[in-house]
Design a protein around this motif. Sequence first.
Motif, PDB file in Angstrom:
ATOM      1  N   ARG A 197      38.115  37.419  39.843  1.00  0.00           N
ATOM      2  CA  ARG A 197      37.083  38.452  40.020  1.00  0.00           C
ATOM      3  C   ARG A 197      35.795  37.822  40.569  1.00  0.00           C
ATOM      4  NH1 ARG A 197      35.562  43.473  37.550  1.00  0.00           N
ATOM      5  NH2 ARG A 197      33.936  44.243  38.944  1.00  0.00           N
ATOM      6  N   HIS A 198      35.490  36.642  40.051  1.00  0.00           N
ATOM      7  CA  HIS A 198      34.315  35.897  40.489  1.00  0.00           C
ATOM      8  C   HIS A 198      34.440  35.551  41.986  1.00  0.00           C
ATOM      9  CE1 HIS A 198      31.628  32.148  39.576  1.00  0.00           C
ATOM     10  NE2 HIS A 198      30.999  33.076  40.238  1.00  0.00           N
ATOM     11  N   ILE A 199      35.641  35.116  42.373  1.00  0.00           N
ATOM     12  CA  ILE A 199      35.901  34.775  43.773  1.00  0.00           C
ATOM     13  C   ILE A 199      35.759  36.025  44.655  1.00  0.00           C
ATOM     14  CG2 ILE A 199      37.744  34.081  45.385  1.00  0.00           C
ATOM     15  CD1 ILE A 199      38.730  32.179  43.115  1.00  0.00           C
ATOM     16  N   CYS A 200      36.299  37.139  44.172  1.00  0.00           N
ATOM     17  CA  CYS A 200      36.209  38.396  44.938  1.00  0.00           C
ATOM     18  C   CYS A 200      34.746  38.780  45.167  1.00  0.00           C
ATOM     19  CB  CYS A 200      36.941  39.517  44.206  1.00  0.00           C
ATOM     20  SG  CYS A 200      38.729  39.391  44.270  1.00  0.00           S
ATOM     21  N   ASP A 201      33.926  38.660  44.128  1.00  0.00           N
ATOM     22  CA  ASP A 201      32.502  38.989  44.266  1.00  0.00           C
ATOM     23  C   ASP A 201      31.823  38.048  45.261  1.00  0.00           C
ATOM     24  OD1 ASP A 201      32.837  40.972  42.409  1.00  0.00           O
ATOM     25  OD2 ASP A 201      32.014  39.839  40.733  1.00  0.00           O
ATOM     26  N   PHE A 202      32.235  36.778  45.206  1.00  0.00           N
ATOM     27  CA  PHE A 202      31.639  35.765  46.087  1.00  0.00           C
ATOM     28  C   PHE A 202      31.954  36.066  47.564  1.00  0.00           C
ATOM     29  CE2 PHE A 202      32.624  31.762  48.342  1.00  0.00           C
ATOM     30  CZ  PHE A 202      31.343  31.248  48.455  1.00  0.00           C
ATOM     31  N   VAL A 203      33.216  36.365  47.871  1.00  0.00           N
ATOM     32  CA  VAL A 203      33.558  36.643  49.274  1.00  0.00           C
ATOM     33  C   VAL A 203      32.995  38.003  49.712  1.00  0.00           C
ATOM     34  CG1 VAL A 203      35.588  35.161  49.375  1.00  0.00           C
ATOM     35  CG2 VAL A 203      35.857  37.550  48.709  1.00  0.00           C
ATOM     36  N   ALA A 204      32.879  38.926  48.765  1.00  0.00           N
ATOM     37  CA  ALA A 204      32.308  40.237  49.106  1.00  0.00           C
ATOM     38  C   ALA A 204      30.855  40.078  49.558  1.00  0.00           C
ATOM     39  CB  ALA A 204      32.388  41.171  47.908  1.00  0.00           C
ATOM     40  N   GLU A 205      30.159  39.169  48.909  1.00  0.00           N
ATOM     41  CA  GLU A 205      28.770  38.904  49.275  1.00  0.00           C
ATOM     42  C   GLU A 205      28.690  38.398  50.713  1.00  0.00           C
ATOM     43  OE1 GLU A 205      26.684  36.570  46.221  1.00  0.00           O
ATOM     44  OE2 GLU A 205      25.703  35.524  47.867  1.00  0.00           O
ATOM     45  N   GLY A 206      29.586  37.485  51.062  1.00  0.00           N
ATOM     46  CA  GLY A 206      29.618  36.959  52.431  1.00  0.00           C
ATOM     47  C   GLY A 206      30.017  38.020  53.433  1.00  0.00           C
ATOM     48  N   ALA A 207      31.033  38.808  53.063  1.00  0.00           N
ATOM     49  CA  ALA A 207      31.511  39.852  53.983  1.00  0.00           C
ATOM     50  C   ALA A 207      30.421  40.895  54.227  1.00  0.00           C
ATOM     51  CB  ALA A 207      32.767  40.505  53.404  1.00  0.00           C
ATOM     52  N   ALA A 208      29.639  41.190  53.189  1.00  0.00           N
ATOM     53  CA  ALA A 208      28.535  42.149  53.354  1.00  0.00           C
ATOM     54  C   ALA A 208      27.483  41.572  54.298  1.00  0.00           C
ATOM     55  CB  ALA A 208      27.925  42.468  51.989  1.00  0.00           C
TER      56      ALA A 208
END
Lengths: 170, 115
Positions: free
Chosen positions: A38-49
């Motif tokens: 979940r932490h990884i998902c949030d991290f990549v979501a930040e980059g994708a945004a």
Amino acid sequence: MATRWLMATPSSSPFNASVTFMDKKDSLTVPGRYNEIRHICDFVAEGAAQAGFDEDAIFQVQLACDEACTNIIEHTYEAENAGKIQISWEIGRRTFTIIIEDSGKRFDPGEIPPAPVPPTAVRVGQEEDYDVKVGGLGVYFMRKLMDKVTFHYNEGSGNVLTMEKRLPEK
Amino acid sequence: MSISYQELGNQTWLVSVSGRLDQNQTPDLEARLNTLLEEGHNRILIDLSDVNYINSGGLRCLVTAWRRAKKDGGNVVLTGLKSRVNEVFSMVGFDKVFEVYPSRKLALQSWQEKQ
């Protein structure tokens, strides 16, 4: 504990030396555990945004990373807490690139059974018809959701998975 | 993730799930579905109205329960799929595997009509 660092590096255009482009990149290292995904998902979501993707595309990037990290724990470490996962993203000129590294055993996507071809063949009536194949879904999702997926193995350091998604048109 | 379950009568069970159906959370749902199936309750309606994320592990859990229920003469049907969850089902054709209903009421009506 997760560790992360943020970098911005200049890169020059091969077409116009006067243009300076700042690549955005970030990196995160976490223990190989399901509750870190979940932490990884949030991290990549930040980059994708930051790359300008819309919510649907951000969801796709998150799911691809989830599947990749789940595969690492299941297939290369073969257990939780058996090693670390390092994930980094970079916003380039045309693509958003994610690199996921682990130090587990060599991952050969060719050994993963092919995923079902939609629509999954299900004929009602015979008992064996309910034997819907569910293996290989993770790699299938990664390839379906990202534009380019490559697996590489470095002797001595481990697996390097690179996934790319084209940046949205501006 | 939270899971609640209740008998709706006529040997039909409702399982309501909320949160993320991923590798971290799916084992709880898998255990609950296995318990119901082992007790012979093979008519199960799963309400995913409050599920906002599913990965391949979540899909695998649902298909495994569906397959087992079918082999025992029952069924696992779904309701309340949000658009992103439905998109994940569609990508692998699982929207064709499961009977998916827009509401609990319609799912139960359909079940009764088939009897």
